[in-house]
Design an enzyme around this catalytic site. Structure first.
Site, PDB file in Angstrom:
ATOM      1  N   HIS A 199       0.804  -1.236   0.000  1.00 41.92           N
ATOM      2  CA  HIS A 199       0.000   0.000   0.000  1.00 41.92           C
ATOM      3  C   HIS A 199       0.829   1.275   0.000  1.00 41.92           C
ATOM      4  O   HIS A 199       0.288   2.370  -0.110  1.00 41.92           O
ATOM      5  CB  HIS A 199      -1.031   0.002   1.142  1.00 41.92           C
ATOM      6  N   THR A 235      -4.509 -19.546   3.800  1.00 42.40           N
ATOM      7  CA  THR A 235      -4.901 -19.480   2.385  1.00 42.40           C
ATOM      8  C   THR A 235      -4.487 -18.134   1.805  1.00 42.40           C
ATOM      9  O   THR A 235      -4.769 -17.094   2.379  1.00 42.40           O
ATOM     10  CB  THR A 235      -6.425 -19.686   2.250  1.00 42.40           C
ATOM     11  N   CYS A 323       0.644   6.771  12.749  1.00 43.36           N
ATOM     12  CA  CYS A 323       0.363   6.126  14.033  1.00 43.36           C
ATOM     13  C   CYS A 323       0.487   7.111  15.180  1.00 43.36           C
ATOM     14  O   CYS A 323      -0.224   7.030  16.152  1.00 43.36           O
ATOM     15  CB  CYS A 323       1.331   4.979  14.292  1.00 43.36           C
TER      16      CYS A 323
HETATM   17  C1  LIG Z   1       8.737   1.928   7.726  1.00 43.95           C
HETATM   18  C2  LIG Z   1       7.453   1.187   7.867  1.00 43.95           C
HETATM   19  N1  LIG Z   1       7.466  -0.079   8.310  1.00 43.95           N
HETATM   20  C3  LIG Z   1       6.332  -0.781   8.443  1.00 43.95           C
HETATM   21  C4  LIG Z   1       5.100  -0.247   8.134  1.00 43.95           C
HETATM   22  C5  LIG Z   1       3.874  -1.080   8.325  1.00 43.95           C
HETATM   23  O1  LIG Z   1       3.418  -1.591   7.129  1.00 43.95           O
HETATM   24  P1  LIG Z   1       1.943  -2.182   7.015  1.00 43.95           P
HETATM   25  O2  LIG Z   1       1.026  -1.020   7.186  1.00 43.95           O
HETATM   26  O3  LIG Z   1       1.861  -2.792   5.675  1.00 43.95           O
HETATM   27  O4  LIG Z   1       1.773  -3.177   8.110  1.00 43.95           O
HETATM   28  C6  LIG Z   1       5.045   1.078   7.664  1.00 43.95           C
HETATM   29  C7  LIG Z   1       3.778   1.753   7.327  1.00 43.95           C
HETATM   30  O5  LIG Z   1       2.836   1.873   8.025  1.00 43.95           O
HETATM   31  C8  LIG Z   1       6.250   1.811   7.540  1.00 43.95           C
HETATM   32  O6  LIG Z   1       6.246   3.067   7.123  1.00 43.95           O
END
Ligand SMILES: Cc1ncc(COP(=O)(O)O)c(C=O)c1O
Ligand code: FES
Lengths: 387, 125
Positions: A199, A235, A323
């Site tokens: 994403h 799966t 976050c």
């Molecule tokens: C550096 C980094 N690692 C891990 C993630 C987590 O990825 P995901 O949202 O696909 O779990 C993110 C993004 O949220 C990120 O920017």
């Protein structure tokens, strides 16, 4: 709306969506089955695996599909330390990691492991001599991110990888923000494991991959039906996997051109804001950063209210990581740069994407100026800064 | 995540600024989030006849500052002192749980300004 929060997530490319569509209703087969419907799904998955492998210069049998960056990080880190805990209990990481790595390390600390958090300089970059000093005969894993999600700084992964090899220590890197934005090659970077997520590169949410170098064995952290070599049973999310593959293919084909386009916009936006707004600063290294990452701070104002003001002008931005907007503390990444708390609270992250237009820059700069001005007029700290 | 009322006060904050010859000034800060709020009051015949604020903080901090000044304007000192942290949040149609402390900041800054006013009053007497 002008969307400038691509490090939080990105829109799904229409070509990606089109590639995925048949795998929901028509080719819905379980990829583990023997009949043609299942074989179709399996073929689509394996062709996707080739595309993912290609964008990072890996072999197809070194790619494990996961549910995203968070899961890839967890499998890599826990998978190695659980397997090799008899050799030692030390993990080395940095103090600017994404929570997917940081919280995993904190969890492991509560369970008998010892974690060394390397500091970064004012520019947000780890010093490799600190790493060399930190390595002991108890060190079993080094995990340091490729590009930071808040300030976009790019770490010297190749050098870190060399040090890890010399010392025979496993090395994982979280490349969730860098894949698709800058060249990533697992051979050149000397990594044993690498996390990526769809994403962030115009693919769907909830799908990602973990590169595990041939010969590196991780202990599974979830158990089930043996899919993905037993490392990530369950799966397979065939449509998601197809989307990830398509997103990687498009990103690989347009990498240089897009990086150039984003860098030009990034630098113009930075130049204008720094020259037109008093006491505005850029967080992180000026050039060793992702082509699409901008992270400002403005004396006397707080980031959240700036983001809300920009939202009212139809600009989507963020204060730090997506976050951290749920927490109140200043970003641990900005604090790691040695900023004061009040400075760290005044940050604004703009992360650009391919659908942003050069023509939008003027509107964005004017909107930031306007918002900063309004907020400074009501800030008790800005008055004090003036006298 | 914010109510419309919060966003309305955030976008059009009332009573922003300073009062140069204020009768009372109160500043409070929150050490966790780093936010800071100053309230100025002008009192005549025991009534708050003017009130202004300056705030460094999140959207909720700005909205609650605006709201508390609106609530206190024209009130007697005794009435104004009764404005509680919850009252401010309720008038704004609620705040997200992590943002409840922002309304504390506003109510506390008003109290601090009134305390300052009272102190100056007794010093004069
Ligand atoms: C550096 C980094 N690692 C891990 C993630 C987590 O990825 P995901 O949202 O696909 O779990 C993110 C993004 O949220 C990120 O920017
Ligand atoms: S987050 Fe602290 S006052 Fe709002």
């Amino acid at each position: 709306m002008i969307y400038m929060d691509h490090s939080a997530t990105s829109p799904v490319d229409i070509e990606v969506l089109n590639a995925m569509e048949p795998y929901f209703v028509d080719s819905y087969g379980n990829a583990s089955t023997l009949y043609s419907l299942g074989r179709e799904a399996r073929r689509a998955m394996e062709s996707s695996r080739e595309k993912v492998a290609s964008i990072i210069g890996a072999n197809t049998d070194e790619i494990i599909f996961t549910s995203g960056g968070t899961e890839s990080d967890n499998i890599a880190i826990k998978g190695i330390v659980y397997r090799f805990r008899r050799r030692g209990n030390n993990i080395i990481t940095s103090n600017i990691e994404h929570p997917a790595v940081d919280e995993t390390c904190k969890y492991l600390e509560k369970n008998g492991f010892e974690v060394t958090y390397l500091p970064v300089g004012k520019d947000g970059i780890v010093n490799t001599s600190d790493l060399e000093d930190a390595i002991s005969d108890k060190t079993i894993l080094i995990t340091i991110m490729h590009a930071n999600n808040e300030i976009g700084t790019i770490q010297p992964i190749r050098e870190i990888g060399e040090i890890a090899r010399e010392n025979k220590i496993y090395f994982h890197t979280d490349a969730v923000q860098s894949v698709g934005k800058i060249p990533v090659n697992v051979e050149e970077l000397n990594v044993d494991m690498l996390s990526l997520s769809a994403h962030k590169l115009y693919g769907p949410k909830g799908i990602g991959a973990l590169y595990i170098k041939k010969g590196v064995n991780v202990e599974p952290i979830i158990h089930g039906g043996g899919h993905e070599k037993g490392i990530r049973p369950g799966t397979e999310n065939v449509a998601g996997i197809v989307g990830l593959g398509k997103a990687c293919e498009i990103a690989e084909n347009n990498l240089e051109e897009e990086a150039q386009y984003l860098t030009t916009m990034r630098d113009e936006l930075i130049r204008r804001v720094l020259s037109e707004i008093d006491e505005s600063y850029l967080n992180g290294h000026p050039t060793k950063r992702l082509p699409n990452n901008i992270n400002f701070r403005f004396t006397g104002i707080e980031g959240e209210s700036l983001v809300l003001h920009l939202d009212s002008k139809n600009i989507a931005s963020s204060t730090g990581s997506a976050c951290s907007s749920k927490k109140l503390e200043a970003s641990h990444v900005l604090m790691a740069l040695g900023l004061e708390e009040v400075q760290a609270h005044g940050s604004l992250r703009l992360t650009l994407g391919k659908e942003n237009k050069v023509e939008d820059i003027n509107y964005v700069v004017e909107s930031i100026k306007d918002a900063v001005d309004t907020l400074r007029k009501m800030s008790p700290l800005w008055c004090q800064a003036e006298v | 995540m914010y109510s419309e009322k919060v966003m309305e006060h955030f976008s059009n904050p009332r009573n922003v600024g300073e009062i140069e010859d204020a009768d009372g000034v109160g500043t409070v800060g929150n050490p966790v989030c780093g936010d800071l709020m100053t309230i100025y009051i002008k009192v005549k015949d025991n009534i708050i006849e003017d009130i202004k604020f300056k705030t460094f903080g999140c959207g909720a901090a700005i909205a609650t500052s605006s709201m508390v000044t609106e609530m206190a304007m024209g009130k007697t000192i005794e009435e104004a002192l009764k404005i509680s942290r919850n009252d401010v949040a309720n008038e704004l149609e609620g705040l997200p749980p992590v943002k409840m402390h922002c309304s504390n900041l506003a109510a506390d800054a008003l109290k601090a300004a009134i305390d300052d006013y009272k102190k100056k009053l007794t010093a004069k007497e």
